[in-house]
Design a protein around this motif. Structure first.
Motif, mmCIF file in Angstrom:
data_model
loop_
_atom_site.group_PDB
_atom_site.id
_atom_site.type_symbol
_atom_site.label_atom_id
_atom_site.label_comp_id
_atom_site.label_asym_id
_atom_site.label_seq_id
_atom_site.Cartn_x
_atom_site.Cartn_y
_atom_site.Cartn_z
ATOM 1 N N CYS A 238 -14.955 -4.375 -2.305
ATOM 2 C CA CYS A 238 -14.028 -5.245 -3.050
ATOM 3 C C CYS A 238 -13.083 -5.958 -2.099
ATOM 4 O O CYS A 238 -12.875 -5.560 -0.959
ATOM 5 C CB CYS A 238 -13.210 -4.407 -4.033
ATOM 6 S SG CYS A 238 -12.196 -3.143 -3.254
ATOM 7 N N VAL A 239 -12.509 -6.993 -2.634
ATOM 8 C CA VAL A 239 -11.346 -7.656 -2.031
ATOM 9 C C VAL A 239 -10.183 -7.380 -2.970
ATOM 10 O O VAL A 239 -10.312 -7.589 -4.189
ATOM 11 C CB VAL A 239 -11.563 -9.188 -1.921
ATOM 12 C CG1 VAL A 239 -10.268 -9.882 -1.520
ATOM 13 C CG2 VAL A 239 -12.686 -9.499 -0.934
ATOM 14 N N CYS A 265 -16.905 -13.343 -3.436
ATOM 15 C CA CYS A 265 -17.158 -11.993 -3.976
ATOM 16 C C CYS A 265 -18.394 -12.007 -4.870
ATOM 17 O O CYS A 265 -19.271 -11.147 -4.748
ATOM 18 C CB CYS A 265 -15.940 -11.505 -4.760
ATOM 19 S SG CYS A 265 -14.575 -10.984 -3.701
ATOM 20 N N ALA A 270 -19.492 -8.179 -4.258
ATOM 21 C CA ALA A 270 -18.257 -7.381 -4.146
ATOM 22 C C ALA A 270 -17.378 -7.692 -5.346
ATOM 23 O O ALA A 270 -17.512 -8.750 -5.972
ATOM 24 C CB ALA A 270 -17.524 -7.745 -2.848
ATOM 25 N N LEU A 272 -13.754 -8.594 -7.094
ATOM 26 C CA LEU A 272 -12.465 -9.211 -6.789
ATOM 27 C C LEU A 272 -11.406 -8.508 -7.638
ATOM 28 O O LEU A 272 -11.504 -8.498 -8.872
ATOM 29 C CB LEU A 272 -12.483 -10.710 -7.103
ATOM 30 C CG LEU A 272 -11.159 -11.463 -6.904
ATOM 31 C CD1 LEU A 272 -10.671 -11.372 -5.451
ATOM 32 C CD2 LEU A 272 -11.320 -12.933 -7.312
#
Ligand code: KE4
Length: 463
Positions: A238-239, A265, A270, A272
């Protein structure tokens, strides 16, 4: 024996404990400057506090290290005003670091909490109020289909990170330099708020193995985010980002920045995560995700949603959230999560805040304050760079622009400290650090804003 990780314990961080009982920096004392705020009782309490509480506080930012000198102790608050232990009345633009968007001792919140308390403080069994608060969050915050209530912003971000790792099966987390997400081990890396204020952006005590799972990039730098995904994309879970950075002052996202995060993402599998613990119900009623029209996979909330009592929350799509126990395998729990008092306070706060025109009126009052401060600074010839997003703002002592951590930390913190103490001596309390936010409440009225600007006119003449 279990697997022994080669964990290198970070160097022990021993700073000399300097219990400096004096009312402020720059040689301030009643003798040398009779006009300064009397802090005699507060200083005595601070000396007592240092005997049993580390640094005399229960959270580092309260120690006023960012501006030197000692903190005052509060006796009470009502509306936009707090009264300290020496009887000084202060117009409050910190509002407990954001939560008190209705002001102190709001009558509606008090009634709701008293009524809940009369029926019992905690059960550890589901209550209807938890449903009603969850429904209110889902109604207002764009990304939410399901939520989990917890007790702090830190718990919310810690749990959201775990969920993202469990959902994606990946380990790495990307965070933004200067953003602060609470004191989660893996996120105390190049963090803002008290860490930046205290000059320790990466905390000791975080094992190398954990710190190594956190990658950091500058705010408002899509190319840097692209590069980190190019290098590590398939391992990034993740971010996590404050969509409006509120822990290095207040820095809005540059146009297109949040969209670039969402795109990368999505493209790389991934998640967000918008950490809206501060910007939620502050950047807009529905948070930054409403203001900028970017819907994250998960978001975290806190502060305002508890109405001054301990509440955090995280949530997103039902598909992702149902990976959480007891439905899914990712574990998270909490004895007091969703407790009756906190949910009553939170619901009362959100019901009041979501009434037509309330949020816009608070935002307009902050704009009026900021506009006035800008005129005063220009007339005084003092370079400042101002930001405002909804009901949160910052006055950087910096000639601008301020778009990221490097630029924020180039601000004139000495001049900010002089501004802080000068305003405090005139009955106005701004954040005790350049790297925090200024908040407005429903309770502030014209008289408070005018008094603040009158004080600022005098203070800017001394900077
Ligand atoms: P708490 O665990 O303090 O409730 O929330 C942590 C947190 C998470 N995410 C964001 C964006 C936050 O701003 C915070 C907490 N903010 C700080 C002030 N900038 C709280 C004040 C303090 O640490 O005492």
């Amino acid at each position: 024996m279990g697997i022994v990780f080669p964990v290198k314990v970070a160097a022990c961080y021993n700073s000399p404990i300097n219990v400096n009982i004096q009312p402020g920096p720059l040689g301030r004392s009643k003798e040398s400057n009779p006009d300064i705020m009397n802090m005699e009782t507060s200083n005595g309490l601070f000396e007592e506090a240092n005997k049993t509480l580390v640094g005399g506080v229960n959270s580092p930012v309260r120690a006023f290290n960012g501006v030197g000198g000692n903190p005052f102790f509060v006796r009470s608050g009502k509306g936009p005003v707090i009264t300290d232990a020496d009887g000084n009345e202060l117009i409050d633009y910190v509002l407990s670091w954001g939560p008190l968007i209705l002001g102190h001792a709001d009558a509606g919140i008090e009634t709701a909490v008293r009524e809940a308390l009369s029926r019992g403080a905690s059960f550890g069994i589901p209550t209807e109020a938890e449903i009603r608060l969850a429904e209110k969050l889902v109604e207002i915050v764009p990304c939410l289909e399901k939520v989990r209530l917890v007790n702090s912003g830190t718990e919310a971000t810690m749990s959201a990170i775990r969920l993202a790792r469990g959902y994606t099966g990946r380990d790495l987390v990307v965070k933004i330099e200067g953003c602060y997400h609470g004191h989660v081990d893996s996120l105390l890396v190049k963090a803002g708020s008290g860490l930046t204020t205290l000059g320790v952006p990466t905390s000791p005590g975080i094992p190398e193995g954990i710190a190594a799972t956190t990658l950091t990039v500058p705010f408002n730098d899509p190319a840097a985010m692209e590069a980190v995904f190019k290098a590590h994309g398939e391992n990034i879970a993740c971010v996590i980002v404050e969509p409006v950075a509120g822990n290095m002052g207040v820095i809005p996202p540059e146009p297109g920045y949040l969209a670039s995060l969402q795109k990368i993402c999505k493209g790389q599998g991934a998640l967000l995560i918008f950490d809206e613990v501060m910007s939620g119900f502050r950047a807009a009623l529905g948070g930054a995700q409403e203001r900028y029209g970017i819907t994250p996979d998960l978001c975290t909330l806190g502060k305002v949603i508890g109405g001054g009592l301990p509440v955090g929350a995280y949530g997103g799509s039902a598909e992702i959230m149902d990976h959480l126990s007891p439905v899914g395998p990712v574990y998270q729990a909490g004895t007091l999560s969703g407790n009756p008092l906190a949910t009553a306070a939170g619901l009362a706060a959100l019901d009041a805040l979501s009434q037509p025109g309330v949020f816009a009126n608070i935002e307009a009052k902050l704009t009026e304050l900021g506009t006035g401060l800008g005129v005063i600074a220009r007339e005084a010839g003092i370079p400042v760079y101002q930001t405002q997003v909804g009901t949160m703002a910052c006055l950087f002592f910096h000639d601008g622009p301020v778009r990221n951590y490097a630029e924020a930390t180039a601000s004139d913190t000495e001049r900010y400290a002089k501004f802080f103490w000068g305003m405090l001596d005139r009955g106005v309390y701004f954040a005790p650090s350049q790297f925090e936010a200024c908040f407005m409440s429903r309770a502030h009225e014209e008289t408070h804003i005018n008094k603040t600007l009158d004080a600022a006119r005098e203070v800017f003449a001394t900077l």
